[in-house]
Design an enzyme around this catalytic site. Structure first.
Site, mmCIF file in Angstrom:
data_model
loop_
_atom_site.group_PDB
_atom_site.id
_atom_site.type_symbol
_atom_site.label_atom_id
_atom_site.label_comp_id
_atom_site.label_asym_id
_atom_site.label_seq_id
_atom_site.Cartn_x
_atom_site.Cartn_y
_atom_site.Cartn_z
ATOM 1 C CD1 TRP A 155 -6.455 -6.487 -4.069
ATOM 2 C CD2 TRP A 155 -5.026 -7.743 -5.213
ATOM 3 N NE1 TRP A 155 -5.387 -5.683 -4.408
ATOM 4 C CE2 TRP A 155 -4.485 -6.431 -5.124
ATOM 5 C CE3 TRP A 155 -4.286 -8.707 -5.910
ATOM 6 C CZ2 TRP A 155 -3.245 -6.074 -5.678
ATOM 7 C CZ3 TRP A 155 -3.056 -8.343 -6.468
ATOM 8 C CH2 TRP A 155 -2.561 -7.042 -6.340
ATOM 9 C CG ASP A 156 -5.432 -6.105 0.361
ATOM 10 O OD1 ASP A 156 -5.990 -5.946 -0.729
ATOM 11 O OD2 ASP A 156 -5.069 -5.149 1.077
ATOM 12 C CE LYS A 176 -2.832 3.194 -4.017
ATOM 13 N NZ LYS A 176 -4.263 2.902 -4.016
ATOM 14 C CD GLN A 177 -1.173 -1.708 -5.332
ATOM 15 O OE1 GLN A 177 -1.931 -0.784 -5.055
ATOM 16 N NE2 GLN A 177 -1.351 -2.925 -4.874
ATOM 17 C CD GLU A 202 -6.379 0.785 -6.302
ATOM 18 O OE1 GLU A 202 -6.099 1.667 -5.465
ATOM 19 O OE2 GLU A 202 -7.105 -0.185 -6.052
HETATM 20 C C1 BGC Z 1 -4.487 -0.771 -2.958
HETATM 21 C C2 BGC Z 1 -5.245 -2.034 -3.293
HETATM 22 C C3 BGC Z 1 -5.634 -2.711 -2.005
HETATM 23 C C4 BGC Z 1 -6.389 -1.754 -1.091
HETATM 24 C C5 BGC Z 1 -6.636 -2.343 0.280
HETATM 25 C C6 BGC Z 1 -5.359 0.109 -2.090
HETATM 26 O O1 BGC Z 1 -4.679 1.266 -1.741
HETATM 27 O O2 BGC Z 1 -4.138 -0.087 -4.126
HETATM 28 O O3 BGC Z 1 -4.419 -2.910 -4.036
HETATM 29 O O4 BGC Z 1 -6.421 -3.822 -2.275
HETATM 30 O O5 BGC Z 1 -5.634 -0.588 -0.896
HETATM 31 O O6 BGC Z 1 -5.426 -2.644 0.918
#
Ligand code: BGC
Length: 766
Positions: A358-359, A602-603, A490
């Site tokens: 999804w990035d 995490k984000q 996550e």
């Molecule tokens: C992130 C995801 C991301 C993936 C690839 C993961 O660590 O939590 O949001 O899509 O990395 O960048």
């Protein structure tokens, strides 16, 4: 302490001094790529120390059979991996009968690496003393041509310093390569044919299962003091997957000898006869020669920079950071080919398999929209349109949805899901939202509505159907809920009512319905074609609306913020500032259950929603939610600091915005997450660009007009960027006293700056 060995410089990434501990990190940081292939900064010659070999070809992958501890229904059969491709850069060297290996030299002095981002080349130079006492000075430059994107070139120069030297150059091609990350230790490449010419050679191999055919090629020329001495190899060794040529020269002390090796790949994705294509590629590169290829490289990169450069005055580290990000994004994806996408590690490592996440939609599209022709962003959208059938099949076969509901994969190479952790594969379904949002964002920015009736509407319908089916009615709440999900954070799995997911689900349904109405009114033929194809009835739309109109959003009266998920307040809410530094990064220090029970994020999650849908919320709401969630966020995803930087800037928290900016832009250069040796975080680099343009510059598009609310960190004296807005190029320069805007060309552009309409012309206005 973060890593701090990269020398600050406006245009180059520089390392000084040879340190075996840094080799793998530098292999990532000094990677080169041209959109079609990429190469970690591995040494050409033998190296017996710790190294991570990586050569990659865009679009060439292998479906590595899934390996999990406990199989769960719905897991995909494989994880697609962009493969470590055959090695074309290798040149073993022997000097006075000793194999040259930096790891076994008695001394290495003046070791210097430079990745020149302005001109697009990588250089390594040093002086070394071999065990046999021979001292040599070495200078190696290589680049991957942007123009001839199947070709790379290496110039490897050796000057013996203390005695004459007998040098053997042994350039080779090797298809016997493996991935570090391979589930079953399988071989990925099947050798097909080795062809040997006078100074050129070809190794053709194909990937098992996917049958991508690749011809890896080389052509070698040996020089003495810059004169081609036209020698042929004295020996040729070959096996079924490797070929090595040996050239011997004797060179006097103080004189320089060199090898120029042209190499690269031709692939069956682009050619029916890869061998003939490789012969042609060598011919073309030879007809130009090293100097012309380098000159063309410099010019091609100048063109890229002309449109995409961001200048920052008064802060070299920030300048270096943003250019590194822009450089890597351009090395990874050129936008020429809509079969390709942007892997989170680009061509710098194996992690994430080189696949699409999804990035791309959430972070990368804005960068490509504003710095390239709009067709590039359209190609990225088309990539998902082309995979819609697979997304429908994925929802149906793997997860039991029906009637055309589409769930796009968390990770994919060809449209099929290939991620296999139930909490992500099955639960991180918010990705569907970003794919719909990108369609909206593309239309908002470019004004090109035609994509929606042509392709986008089908995607929006498939996604709306998914959300309608995935939500369930809670009689206790008398509202629709979405249970058992993982949000962007996550560090919480299988939670109920993730605010971001619920919000984006409702938005997707509303947006799909609006577009159905608009296409019906303005593009009736397309409307008819699509409705017939997907068999959509008015009744079904009314059913979707029941869900969207009555969606539940968790909210805390106590804190006056949206709740990340139903159970968030049950956690022990100790802010990150009170967490001992020795415990971080928590994902490397704690067991998973402990991570999940903690309040640490995490984000950006709730804040990701505020980023996408800023205009749906008030500034006070943003402030409250920002202050609440930022205090629990550990930013252990590279995608996190950029969103925080943009929001901090909008809230006038400029010191914080600047700290987040540095963290996002120098994430890899300073190795904040202590993992750069695995590769660079390419997709978050687009977030760095957003931090400047949308964060400090305050750029937004509202009602077809560009808006700015320029700010500048106190650490900078000025900065500037360019935007391609609907085929007009706008240049924005900001310093502490004023902002100036100008457009290329004669047509003016009306923009809104801090709420006031101004007209940008080709003469700068302040
Ligand atoms: C992130 C995801 C991301 C993936 C690839 C993961 O660590 O939590 O949001 O899509 O990395 O960048």
């Amino acid at each position: 302490m973060n890593q701090d060995y990269i020398k600050p410089d406006n245009w180059s990434i520089i390392e000084e001094g040879f340190d075996v501990e840094r080799v793998k990190s530098s292999e990532s940081l000094f990677s080169i790529g041209n959109g079609a292939m990429g190469q970690r900064a591995n040494f050409e010659e033998k190296y017996s120390g710790e190294t991570f070999q990586g050569s990659y070809i865009a679009g060439i992958y292998y479906p590595d059979k899934t390996k999990v501890g406990w199989w769960k229904n719905g897991y995909p059969k494989y994880f697609a991996k962009v493969l470590n491709a055959p090695n074309w850069i290798g040149i073993n060297i022997e000097i006075n009968e000793e194999a040259f290996d930096l790891n076994s030299c008695t001394e290495v002095k003046n070791f210097h690496r430079e990745l020149n981002m302005k001109e697009g080349w990588y250089n390594r130079s040093f002086e070394a003393t071999l065990k046999n006492g021979t001292e040599i000075a070495v200078n190696v430059r290589r680049f991957l041509s942007l123009n001839l994107d199947e070709v790379g070139i290496i110039k490897y120069e050796i000057t013996p310093l203390n005695k004459d030297a007998k040098i053997l150059y042994k350039p080779y091609l090797d298809a016997g390569v493996t991935n570090e990350d391979a589930n079953w230790e399988e071989k990925f490449w099947e050798p097909l044919e080795v062809k040997k010419g006078t100074n050129e050679a070809y190794v053709t191999a194909q990937t098992y299962k996917t049958h991508f055919k690749v011809t890896t090629f080389m052509h070698n020329s040996i020089f003495a003091n810059n004169e081609n001495i036209n020698i042929s190899p004295s020996t040729i060794d070959s096996s079924s997957d490797k070929v090595e040529y040996t050239y011997g020269v004797i060179i006097a002390k103080g004189q320089t000898s060199s090898i120029q090796k042209i190499g690269g790949y031709t692939v069956s994705l682009n050619h029916t006869n890869t061998l003939a294509a490789a012969e042609k590629a060598i011919k073309e590169a030879l007809s130009k020669g090293y100097d012309q290829l380098l000159q063309e490289q410099i010019e091609a990169w100048a063109k890229v920079w002309e449109m995409s450069d961001i200048t920052i005055d008064g802060d070299v580290k920030a300048q270096q950071g943003i250019r590194f990000n822009i450089f890597q994004l351009n090395q990874t994806y050129s936008g020429k080919d809509n079969r390709l996408n942007i892997g989170p590690k680009g061509f710098t490592g194996e992690k994430y398999g080189g696949s699409t996440y999804w990035d791309t939609e959430a972070y990368c599209i804005p960068f490509y929209m504003a710095t390239k022709d709009q067709q590039v962003a359209r190609n990225l959208l088309t990539y998902r349109y082309n995979q819609l059938d697979k997304a429908i099949e994925n929802a149906k076969e793997n997860l039991g949805f029906k009637d055309g509901a589409a769930l796009y994969p968390m990770v994919t190479m060809n449209g099929e899901e290939c991620h296999n952790e139930w909490e992500i594969t099955h639960e991180e379904i918010h990705r569907n939202g970003a794919i719909a949002f990108a369609i909206f964002n593309y239309n908002r920015y470019t004004g090109d509505y035609s994509y929606i009736p042509e392709k986008g509407l089908e995607v929006l319908i498939g996604i709306a159907r998914f959300w309608h089916q995935r939500a369930s009615f809670s009689t206790a709440k008398n509202q629709y809920v979405i249970l058992g999900v993982t949000g962007p954070n996550e560090y919480e799995n299988n939670i109920n009512n993730n605010f971001y997911t619920n919000y984006v689900a409702k938005w997707c349904i509303d947006y799909a319905e609006e577009q159905i109405i608009k296409v019906a009114a303005e593009y009736p033929a397309d409307h008819k074609r699509i409705i017939e194809k997907v068999q959509l009835t008015e009744n079904e739309i009314q059913e979707w609306k029941k869900v969207a109109n009555n969606m539940y959003f968790p909210f805390s009266e106590e804190h006056n913020v949206y709740l990340q998920q139903d159970g968030f307040l049950d956690k022990d809410l100790v802010p990150v500032k009170d967490l001992d530094r020795s415990q971080r990064p928590i994902n490397q220090k704690w067991s998973w259950d402990r991570v999940l029970r903690s309040p640490y994020i995490k984000q950006a999650d709730v804040l990701q929603c505020f980023y996408f849908f800023e205009e749906h919320f008030t500034k006070e709401e943003l402030l409250r939610n920002f202050e609440f969630y930022e205090s629990f966020t550990v930013h252990e995803s590279s995608l996190s600091p950029c969103v925080h930087s943009i929001q901090a800037a909008a809230l006038d928290k400029m010191d914080m915005a600047y700290t987040f900016y540095l963290r996002t832009s120098r994430l890899d250069l300073d190795d904040y997450n202590k993992e750069v040796e695995e590769g660079c975080h390419i997709t978050s680099m687009a977030g760095t660009w957003m931090s400047i343009v949308e964060g400090f510059g305050g750029m937004r598009v509202k009602n077809d007009t560009l808006h700015f609310s320029p700010k500048i960190p106190k650490e900078w004296t000025g900065y500037s960027f360019k935007i391609n807005f609907r085929n007009q190029i706008l240049k924005v320069s900001i310093n502490h006293d004023e902002t100036t805007f100008s457009v290329d060309g004669d047509a003016d552009l009306a923009i809104v700056v801090n709420g006031q309409t101004v007209v940008a012309t080709k003469y700068a206005i302040a």
